[in-house]
Scaffold this motif. Structure first.
Motif, PDB file in Angstrom:
ATOM      1  N   THR A   1       0.981  -1.296   0.031  1.00 25.73           N
ATOM      2  CA  THR A   1       0.031  -0.090   0.037  1.00 25.73           C
ATOM      3  C   THR A   1       0.877   1.201   0.107  1.00 25.73           C
ATOM      4  OG1 THR A   1      -0.079   0.397   2.371  1.00 25.73           O
ATOM      5  CG2 THR A   1      -1.541  -1.148   1.222  1.00 25.73           C
TER       6      THR A   1
ATOM      7  N   GLU B   1      -3.863   4.772   3.882  1.00 26.90           N
ATOM      8  CA  GLU B   1      -4.882   3.803   2.896  1.00 26.90           C
ATOM      9  C   GLU B   1      -4.955   2.458   3.576  1.00 26.90           C
ATOM     10  OE1 GLU B   1      -3.959   1.803  -1.300  1.00 26.90           O
ATOM     11  OE2 GLU B   1      -2.221   2.946  -0.761  1.00 26.90           O
ATOM     12  N   GLY B   2      -3.951   1.781   4.159  1.00 28.37           N
ATOM     13  CA  GLY B   2      -3.964   0.620   4.749  1.00 28.37           C
ATOM     14  C   GLY B   2      -5.458   0.495   5.942  1.00 28.37           C
ATOM     15  N   ASN B   3      -5.331   1.448   6.408  1.00 31.73           N
ATOM     16  CA  ASN B   3      -6.634   1.557   7.411  1.00 31.73           C
ATOM     17  C   ASN B   3      -7.832   1.664   6.838  1.00 31.73           C
ATOM     18  OD1 ASN B   3      -4.972   1.252  10.021  1.00 31.73           O
ATOM     19  ND2 ASN B   3      -4.578   3.544  10.012  1.00 31.73           N
TER      20      ASN B   3
ATOM     21  N   HIS C   1      -8.992  -5.946  13.074  1.00 30.97           N
ATOM     22  CA  HIS C   1      -8.078  -5.170  12.654  1.00 30.97           C
ATOM     23  C   HIS C   1      -7.466  -4.511  13.443  1.00 30.97           C
ATOM     24  CE1 HIS C   1      -7.158  -0.897  10.995  1.00 30.97           C
ATOM     25  NE2 HIS C   1      -6.258  -1.703  10.241  1.00 30.97           N
TER      26      HIS C   1
ATOM     27  N   ASP D   1      -4.196  -1.532  13.777  1.00 31.50           N
ATOM     28  CA  ASP D   1      -3.143  -0.595  13.424  1.00 31.50           C
ATOM     29  C   ASP D   1      -1.854  -0.714  13.897  1.00 31.50           C
ATOM     30  OD1 ASP D   1      -1.762   1.814  12.861  1.00 31.50           O
ATOM     31  OD2 ASP D   1      -3.107   3.259  13.372  1.00 31.50           O
TER      32      ASP D   1
ATOM     33  N   THR E   1      -2.079  -2.868   9.667  1.00 25.26           N
ATOM     34  CA  THR E   1      -1.423  -2.214   8.842  1.00 25.26           C
ATOM     35  C   THR E   1      -0.323  -1.559   9.283  1.00 25.26           C
ATOM     36  OG1 THR E   1      -3.884  -1.175   8.702  1.00 25.26           O
ATOM     37  CG2 THR E   1      -2.294   0.326   8.224  1.00 25.26           C
TER      38      THR E   1
ATOM     39  N   SER F   1       3.480   0.839   8.034  1.00 32.19           N
ATOM     40  CA  SER F   1       3.772   2.223   7.285  1.00 32.19           C
ATOM     41  C   SER F   1       5.394   2.166   7.161  1.00 32.19           C
ATOM     42  CB  SER F   1       3.218   3.237   8.022  1.00 32.19           C
ATOM     43  OG  SER F   1       3.889   4.544   7.020  1.00 32.19           O
TER      44      SER F   1
ATOM     45  N   ILE G   1       2.270  -1.823   4.200  1.00 35.04           N
ATOM     46  CA  ILE G   1       1.936  -2.966   3.990  1.00 35.04           C
ATOM     47  C   ILE G   1       0.470  -3.212   4.607  1.00 35.04           C
ATOM     48  CG2 ILE G   1       1.969  -5.417   4.718  1.00 35.04           C
ATOM     49  CD1 ILE G   1       4.794  -5.612   3.735  1.00 35.04           C
ATOM     50  N   LEU G   2      -0.512  -3.962   4.009  1.00 37.11           N
ATOM     51  CA  LEU G   2      -1.820  -4.230   4.709  1.00 37.11           C
ATOM     52  C   LEU G   2      -1.640  -5.850   4.850  1.00 37.11           C
ATOM     53  CD1 LEU G   2      -4.525  -3.867   6.038  1.00 37.11           C
ATOM     54  CD2 LEU G   2      -5.448  -4.003   3.752  1.00 37.11           C
TER      55      LEU G   2
ATOM     56  N   LYS H   1      -3.576  -9.354   5.123  1.00 35.76           N
ATOM     57  CA  LYS H   1      -4.645  -9.695   5.090  1.00 35.76           C
ATOM     58  C   LYS H   1      -4.702 -11.248   5.431  1.00 35.76           C
ATOM     59  CE  LYS H   1      -7.057 -10.143   1.125  1.00 35.76           C
ATOM     60  NZ  LYS H   1      -7.535 -11.643   1.328  1.00 35.76           N
TER      61      LYS H   1
ATOM     62  N   ARG I   1      -6.215  -3.770  -4.609  1.00 35.29           N
ATOM     63  CA  ARG I   1      -5.581  -2.490  -4.665  1.00 35.29           C
ATOM     64  C   ARG I   1      -5.190  -2.326  -6.014  1.00 35.29           C
ATOM     65  NH1 ARG I   1      -0.841   0.840  -4.933  1.00 35.29           N
ATOM     66  NH2 ARG I   1      -1.174   2.685  -3.354  1.00 35.29           N
TER      67      ARG I   1
END
Length: 379
Positions: free
Chosen positions: A66, A71-73, A173, A175, A196, A198, A210-211, A213, A233
């Motif tokens: 990402t 954006e990830g959140n 989820h 963060d 998430t 960064s 990175i996210l 999943k 994405r």
């Protein structure tokens, strides 16, 4: 220069910059192109995912590159909400989330979702029992940050993950932007479905992240197009950014193993010295993450202190960088139950492994000088 605003962003590591430049120069082709250059670029992209997965101890098809934390959140929260709204429209989060989570949840309220904002105690930590009690038959998501970006409080992610495991119809989820490389977290078999990260918080580059999943989790994509990144994405991949992120991730994990005790000692000294300054009250608890220390100087506008120190080449901050230009009280400090005076005068020092004891000593000395100079303003 003494830079103590590392939770806003970190200085990119030279090796990260070098890897970005090398990939930009030699692997500039589009990974979706069917010619040889495109194929070589795609191979490097897949290799980067494999390396990231190994560093995080997850599967490579659980990695989505990402542009960073915001954006990830948003992909995680809105992706779950839009994909699973037929099953329920209830989401659980906390009162102290980063703006990219807090405002994403607020936006979903306008679409008819019900959000429970859990309170925190005076140390900035949510109650596991509160999380458990908040779950309803129509709950589809719990989103709780790992480490708070303003006060450094560490949430009971492991315990919340166990609760999530007992409710297979909801998703969890996390963060992990501020915790990455400083406070360990386990993703595999943890109850965490989405996480998430960064790049620019770990000496990587802005615009990278990175996210995570977990396999089997379905998200409604916020971007539609060429179906890149597991159809979640769309858009031509930022290969150089992805490689640079993986390099930064490897380096920060090495530093975490090697230098965690150093960071703890810096925090301990900083806390002791601040505690002896009459005008200062400390907002971060002793159990908070070692790289973030929040304190207030009641009666003094934080921007005055920031500019005073800045003129001397010392850089600290107030609140989240995403909301620091809004100079009203800190939503996070207020949520901990502290006075408005403390919430309006909160300052944050955020460290990295590169900071030294000499820098902290100089900061304390200059802070004391600045307080004495500004006493007239405070009275």
């Amino acid at each position: 220069m003494i830079y103590l605003d590392n939770s806003a962003t970190t200085k990119p590591h030279p090796e990260v910059l070098q890897s970005f430049q090398q990939v930009s120069t030699s692997f500039f082709a589009n990974p979706s192109s069917i010619h040889i250059l495109g194929g070589e670029t795609e191979k490097l992209l897949l290799k980067s995912k494999e390396q990231a997965a190994n560093l995080l101890n997850v599967y490579e098809d659980e990695i989505i590159f990402t542009s960073g934390g915001t954006e990830g959140n948003n992909i995680a929260i809105k992706g779950i909400a839009l994909q699973h709204q037929g099953r329920g429209k209830h989401i659980i989060t906390s009162e102290i989330e980063h703006p990219s989570v807090y405002e994403a949840c607020k936006s979903l309220e306008a679409l008819g979702f019900q959000i429970t904002y859990l309170p925190v105690n005076e140390t900035g930590v949510v109650s596991v029992e509160d999380v458990k009690r908040a779950i309803q038959p129509d709950t589809i998501l719990i989103s709780i940050m790992h480490v708070n970006n303003e006060i450094g409080s560490i949430q009971p992610i492991k315990e919340i993950g166990e609760i999530a495991k007992n409710h297979p119809k909801l998703f969890f989820h996390v963060d992990h932007v501020q915790g990455l490389g400083k406070v360990p977290i386990t993703l595999s078999n943890s109850g965490i479905d989405l996480c998430t990260m960064s790049g620019h918080k770990i000496h990587g580059l802005k615009g990278t992240g990175i996210l995570y999943k977990r396999r089997g989790v379905k998200l409604f994509p916020l971007f539609h197009g060429g179906d890149q990144e597991l159809k979640i994405r769309s858009g031509t991949e930022n290969l150089a950014g992805a490689v640079a992120f993986v390099k930064a991730l490897r380096l920060i994990k090495e530093r975490q193993v090697r230098d965690s005790e150093k960071l703890f000692q810096l925090n301990l000294y900083l806390r002791q010295e601040l505690g002896e300054i009459e005008e200062v009250v400390i907002n971060s608890s002793e159990q908070a993450a070692p790289h973030i220390l929040n304190f207030s100087i009641p009666g003094l506008k934080p921007e005055v202190m920031i500019h005073t120190l800045g003129k001397q080449g010392i850089f600290i901050s107030t609140k989240s960088a995403c909301s620091s230009k809004d100079l009203d009280e800190s939503r996070i400090v207020k949520a901990c139950g502290f006075s408005q005076d403390r919430a309006k005068s909160a300052l944050r020092v955020s460290l990295t492994y590169d900071n030294t004891m000499d820098e902290i000593k100089t900061f304390i000395h200059k802070l004391k000088e600045a307080i004495n100079q500004l006493k007239e303003v405070m009275e």
